[in-house]
Design a protein around this motif. Structure first.
Motif, mmCIF file in Angstrom:
data_model
loop_
_atom_site.group_PDB
_atom_site.id
_atom_site.type_symbol
_atom_site.label_atom_id
_atom_site.label_comp_id
_atom_site.label_asym_id
_atom_site.label_seq_id
_atom_site.Cartn_x
_atom_site.Cartn_y
_atom_site.Cartn_z
ATOM 1 N N HIS A 9 1.035 -2.369 -4.609
ATOM 2 C CA HIS A 9 1.327 -1.051 -4.058
ATOM 3 C C HIS A 9 0.370 -0.696 -2.921
ATOM 4 N N ARG A 10 0.911 -0.425 -1.733
ATOM 5 C CA ARG A 10 0.175 0.019 -0.544
ATOM 6 C C ARG A 10 -0.732 -1.055 0.047
ATOM 7 N N SER A 51 10.167 -6.580 -3.726
ATOM 8 C CA SER A 51 9.000 -6.278 -2.908
ATOM 9 C C SER A 51 8.387 -4.946 -3.298
ATOM 10 N N PRO A 52 7.072 -4.911 -3.549
ATOM 11 C CA PRO A 52 6.412 -3.628 -3.814
ATOM 12 C C PRO A 52 6.360 -2.807 -2.528
ATOM 13 N N PRO A 53 6.196 -1.489 -2.633
ATOM 14 C CA PRO A 53 6.114 -0.653 -1.422
ATOM 15 C C PRO A 53 4.819 -0.903 -0.659
ATOM 16 N N THR A 55 2.721 -1.140 3.281
ATOM 17 C CA THR A 55 2.522 -0.181 4.364
ATOM 18 C C THR A 55 3.638 -0.286 5.395
ATOM 19 N N GLY A 57 6.479 0.766 5.534
ATOM 20 C CA GLY A 57 7.849 0.687 5.056
ATOM 21 C C GLY A 57 8.462 -0.696 5.174
ATOM 22 N N ARG A 59 9.227 -4.498 4.055
ATOM 23 C CA ARG A 59 9.378 -5.212 2.787
ATOM 24 C C ARG A 59 9.100 -6.701 2.973
#
Length: 326
Positions: A9-10, A51-53, A55, A57, A59
Motif C-alpha cells: 500500500h502506497r 495490484s495494491p494501490p 502512488t 494511481g 497499477r
C-alpha cells in the motif's frame, strides 16, 4: 540471480522502476554463455495477485504472492508515500516473509521510509540504519533499539542495506552490479543511467565498503576535495589539512570510504565532469580544467578509461536522449 521487489500500500513506483531497469540492463550485458548458465529474473511480490494501490494511481501486476516458496538472492523494499505506519497494519505478512528470505540467504535493500519494514522484523536491532530525513525522529521513537545514523546515506549491516533516498538506492544498485557483474558493466550502466539521477550536494559520511563509524576528519577531507578538485591536490596536502599524519589519514580514509584518497578524488572529478558535460555548454578544455586536469587530452583519456566512452560521445549520447522526442 533472482531479484524481488515487494509491492504494498502506497509504495513509490520510482523505488522499483529505475533499479529494475538498471539490473535488467546489466544482466543483458553479460556474454551469452554466462546469461544461459546464470539466468537473471525479476519478480514482483504482493499480498495478492491484484495490484495494491500504489502512488500516482498506476497499477503494477504482481508476479507472485508472499505464499510462493521462491527464495530470492536480492530483495528491494521501495519507500512509501506519507506516514509509513499506516501501511504496516495493512500487510502484517511482510515482516515474517522478509525474515524467512533473509535466513534463506537473501540480501535486503530498503529505501527511505521502506526501512520501517526491516525495522519491524527485528533484524536491525542493535544494528546501524538510516531512513528518510523527515522520518528520523519518529523512527528513533518507534525503534529505540536501532542505531539511527542521521548522517549516512547508506548503511550496511550483515546483508541488510538501508538507503535514505532513491538516489542512494541507485548507488547501492550500482555497487551490487559492480560486485556481481564487474566494473566494466557497472561503468556502462552508470554512463547510460547516471544522467537520469538527480545529484545533490549531500555527501554520505558512510559509503559502501567502509565502516559504520563516522570520523569528522574524513568528512572534512571529502568536503575539501570536493571544493578544491580543480587544484592539483596531493594526499599529503589533504592529510595536513585534516591535521593527520599521512599514514593515519590513508588508513582512516580507506577504512571509512572504502577507497584510497586518490581513488576517491578521481571518482568525484569524473562524476563532476559528467555533470558539466551534461548540464553546461562548456568546452572540453574548460571541463578538464574545472575538474583538475590541465591537459584536455589526459582528461579525455582518463574519462574514457573510467566510463568506456569519450567525453564527446557521452555529451552527444545525453543530448540525443534528452531531445529525441518522437
Amino acid at each position: 540471480m533472482k531479484v524481488g521487489f515487494i509491492l504494498f500500500h502506497r509504495a513509490l513506483i520510482t523505488g522499483i522502476s529505475l533499479s529494475a531497469e538498471m539490473l535488467t540492463s546489466a544482466a543483458s550485458l553479460r556474454d551469452r554463455k554466462t546469461q544461459q548458465q546464470s539466468p537473471f529474473e525479476i519478480k514482483l511480490i504482493a499480498s495478492t495477485l491484484a495490484s495494491p494501490p500504489l502512488t500516482a494511481g498506476i497499477r503494477i501486476q504482481p508476479d507472485i504472492t508472499f505464499d510462493d516458496p521462491t527464495n530470492f538472492d536480492i530483495i528491494i523494499v521501495p519507500p512509501m508515500w506519507g506516514n509509513p505506519i499506516s501501511s504496516l497494519s495493512k500487510h502484517p505478512e511482510i515482516p515474517a516473509w522478509l525474515i524467512k528470505q533473509y535466513h534463506n540467504g537473501a540480501q535486503i535493500i530498503a529505501t527511505g521510509t521502506g526501512v520501517t519494514w526491516l525495522a519491524e522484523t527485528g533484524l536491525l536491532n542493535q544494528q546501524t540504519a538510516t531512513t528518510h530525513w523527515y522520518f528520523y525522529d519518529k523512527f528513533s521513537q518507534r525503534y529505540p533499539q536501532i542505531k539511527l545514523n542521521r548522517q549516512a546515506s547508506i548503511t550496511s549491516a550483515n546483508g541488510l542495506y538501508c538507503t535514505e533516498s532513491i538516489n542512494s538506492q541507485t548507488e547501492m544498485v550500482l555497487y551490487l552490479i559492480t560486485k556481481y557483474y564487474g566494473q566494466k558493466i557497472a561503468n556502462t550502466i552508470e554512463t547510460h543511467y547516471g544522467h537520469e539521477i538527480s545529484k545533490s550536494g549531500h555527501q554520505p559520511f558512510y559509503e559502501i565498503g567502509g565502516q559504520v563509524q563516522f570520523d569528522e576528519s574524513i568528512a572534512l577531507a571529502q568536503d575539501w576535495m570536493q571544493r578544491y578538485m580543480a587544484q592539483p591536490l596531493t594526499t599529503q596536502q589533504i592529510a595536513q589539512h585534516c591535521g593527520l599524519p599521512l599514514r593515519t589519514f590513508n588508513r582512516k580514509f580507506k577504512d571509512q570510504v572504502g577507497q584510497a584518497p586518490h581513488q576517491y578524488l578521481r571518482k568525484i572529478r569524473m562524476e563532476t565532469a559528467k555533470e558539466l558535460l551534461r548540464d553546461f555548454g562548456m568546452s572540453l578544455s574548460d571541463v578538464s580544467e574545472q575538474v583538475g586536469y590541465k591537459d584536455a587530452y589526459h582528461f579525455s583519456t582518463r574519462f574514457q578509461k573510467e566510463f568506456d566512452i569519450t567525453p564527446s560521445q557521452y555529451r552527444n549520447m545525453v543530448k540525443a536522449k534528452a531531445y529525441n522526442v518522437q
